[in-house]
Design an enzyme around this catalytic site. Sequence first.
Site, short mmCIF file in Angstrom:
data_model
loop_
_atom_site.label_atom_id
_atom_site.label_comp_id
_atom_site.label_asym_id
_atom_site.label_seq_id
_atom_site.Cartn_x
_atom_site.Cartn_y
_atom_site.Cartn_z
CD GLU A 4 2.51 -3.80 9.52
OE1 GLU A 4 3.71 -3.95 9.85
OE2 GLU A 4 2.10 -3.96 8.36
CD1 TRP A 36 0.75 -0.26 3.10
CD2 TRP A 36 -0.74 1.38 3.45
NE1 TRP A 36 1.03 0.32 4.33
CE2 TRP A 36 0.12 1.33 4.57
CE3 TRP A 36 -1.75 2.34 3.44
CZ2 TRP A 36 0.01 2.19 5.67
CZ3 TRP A 36 -1.87 3.20 4.54
CH2 TRP A 36 -0.99 3.12 5.63
CG ASP A 37 4.87 0.80 1.44
OD1 ASP A 37 3.95 0.15 1.94
OD2 ASP A 37 6.04 0.75 1.84
CE LYS A 85 6.16 -1.40 11.70
NZ LYS A 85 5.85 -2.56 10.87
CD GLN A 86 2.92 1.87 9.72
OE1 GLN A 86 3.36 0.77 10.03
NE2 GLN A 86 2.86 2.27 8.47
C1 BGC Z 1 4.85 -1.06 7.52
C2 BGC Z 1 3.81 -1.18 6.44
C3 BGC Z 1 4.50 -1.12 5.09
C4 BGC Z 1 5.63 -2.15 4.99
C5 BGC Z 1 6.44 -2.01 3.73
C6 BGC Z 1 5.90 -2.15 7.34
O1 BGC Z 1 6.89 -2.03 8.32
O2 BGC Z 1 4.25 -1.20 8.80
O3 BGC Z 1 2.88 -0.11 6.54
O4 BGC Z 1 3.57 -1.34 4.09
O5 BGC Z 1 6.51 -1.99 6.08
O6 BGC Z 1 7.05 -0.76 3.65
#
Ligand code: BGC
Length: 774
Positions: free
Chosen positions: A487, A357-358, A599-600
């Site tokens: 996550e 999804w990035d 985390k984000q």
């Molecule tokens: C992030 C995801 C991301 C993936 C690839 C993960 O660490 O939590 O949001 O899609 O890395 O960049």
Amino acid sequence: MKQYLKVDPWSILEESFDPANHEISESIFSIGNGFMGQRANFEEQYSGPSLQGSYMAGVYYPDKTRVGWWKNGYPEYFAKVLNSTNWIGIGVFVDGVALDLAECQVKDFVRELNMKEGYLSRRFTAVMMDGKELSVEAVRFVSIVRHEVGAIRYAVTPLNFNGELRFAPYLDGDVKNKDSNYEEKFWLEVEKSAGADLSYLTVKTKKLDFHVTSIMAFDVEQDGKRLELTPAFHEQEKFVSAEVAVNASANETVTLFKYVANVTSRDHGLGDLVKAGTEALNSAKQAGFDTLKREQAEAWAKKWEMSDIIIDGDVSAQQAIRFNIFQLNQTYSGEDDRLNIGPKGFTGEKYGGSTYWDTEAYCLPFYLSTAESDIARNLLIYRYKHLEKAKENARKLGFTKGALYPMVTMNGEECHNEWEITFEEIHRNGAIAYAIFNYVNYTGDKAYLGEYGLEVLVEISRFWEQRVNFSQAKGKYVMLGVTGPNEYENNVNNNWYTNRIAVWTMEYALEALGEVKAQDSAHYTALIEKLGLQETETKQWQHIIDNMYYPYAEERGVFLQQDGFLDKELIAVKDLDPKHLPINQNWSWDRILRSCFIKQADVLQGLFFLGDRYDLDTKKRNFDFYEPMTVHESSLSPCVHAILACELGYQEKAYEMYLRTARLDLDNYNNDTEDGCHTTSMAGTWMAIVQGFGGLRVREGELVLRPFIPSHWTSFSFKVMFRGSLLQVNATADSIIVTNESDAPAAIRIYDQSYTVAAKSQVQAQRLEPSALS
Ligand code: BGC
């Protein structure tokens, strides 16, 4: 964190050779052209630790899944970008002894990634075990003009001896992936030939039958004069080389030019590979190294013309943003709608080179603003072409209709095998819908909805319709058992972001239906028929829109990340002993899941995406609540926070967040750059400047700018393409100047004032202080 690179506005420079940094540099100094990419492995032999990486875009391997406990619905394979034929290799022998920087003393080493002109160079003096000294200068690039071509100039000068220099340029398909699940090699030999004019090697993948043909030719010059040499050829399994020897006196330079074409069965029929490769190779060789290099510089100048960001007063920030822009342009050129952007681009194996999804959530804005609109459009078409697979994926998980796009994919099939992500991190579907909105809103290309967008929006809405359920207890629709963008929480109920983006998708799908109907009612009717869309469905979407449950903390005035979030012990990251950070390396998974640490961006991701629907006070309350608990352990996190912090007038916070993304790889901030660069988060860095410090938004079809200048900078400027106009935005100490470089007028807003910038002219507005902005 490791800072060993020299700060320079246009180049990445490493000024001494430390084997401990070698794999980090191999990632950072990678080169690519959207069709192939190459880590900065040495041309000559290197027996020290190294991650070999030559990647052909779209050539992957379905490596059989490896999990401890199989769950129904898991994908059978994990797609892997393949380390393919090593085409850069040149054996170099000095009086019969192999040159190997792990086996000799290295002096005056300088490696440069020249971002302005798009090449990698390296020079050094090697002192061999027997005391012979030689200087080497190597330059290489992969052409962004001829996307199948790579070229190398490799010059050796004996310094304190007369002797024999032997060169053995080769193609080696006997390579492996470090991340192979079963230690298996993925390539088989098809054919090879070593000959006076050219040598080639064709290999194919053990599964899926991807063929790659690499063809090489070379010239040798001694002190600038071309030599006629008779090479000796070597062939072994998956390997060809040609070997030439030259006697050189001290201070006499012998230069080898190696030209290679790498062609794949993605672009050519199996029977045509050698022919197509030969043509590309011959034309490149005929042009010669200098011409190819000049073409490259000219093509890069055009890229920079569209995408450069200039920062005055901070060279380190300047270098960082150019590095990010350079890597993004090296990774995706937008010419092929079957290709996408892996989280590591062409700089490493991690994340399998697959699409996440990035792309939609973070990368799309960069390509929307720095290139013609068809480049970003191709990223959307990529998902359109995967719609059938996304529908199959939804069926596989038990849904009777609709589409669930995969979290990780190469060809539209899911290949992530952690259940919390595969089955639960479904918010990705929302990002794909949001990207359609983002594209249409930015470009004004509403026809896209009728051509492609609507079908995707309808199928995604159908998925959400089934994924929610009506809670009798709440009298509302709920969404259970999901993983949000954060996550560090799994299997939660009512993740605010996921509920919100699901409802937003249905709203936008309804709007898009109206739009397409208004554009062309006959086409609309045909589409409704194709989709089999019933009125009962759209009514149900409306019912969900009107009755969705959103967890909310009344007393704090914040959206709750998920049900029960307030039951957690709420601790700020700053109150954690730093020895616990990063928590993903120091804590058990169980402890992470129970903690409040984020985390984000999660709730804040929603407030960023849907920024026009929430007032500043709401954003502020949520930012003040969530950011202190955020550990930013995804590289995608700081940029969203930087943008929101800018909007809220939190200057220092914005800059702190910006710094965490901008030099992430150059300073190896997360201690993982040797695995590859964080390519998708580089687009986030670009967003942090343009949408953060520049305050760029598109509202009611107008480009809106609300710039502020970080106190560490004196001024900055960036360029954006907006609806056919190339605009340069220059924010200085006292003014904002917008120059329209194109031939048509552009309507813009600076702060709250509207302007029309006539073609080839500029407008100027007084710069406002951040306190006046929020
Ligand atoms: C992030 C995801 C991301 C993936 C690839 C993960 O660490 O939590 O949001 O899609 O890395 O960049």
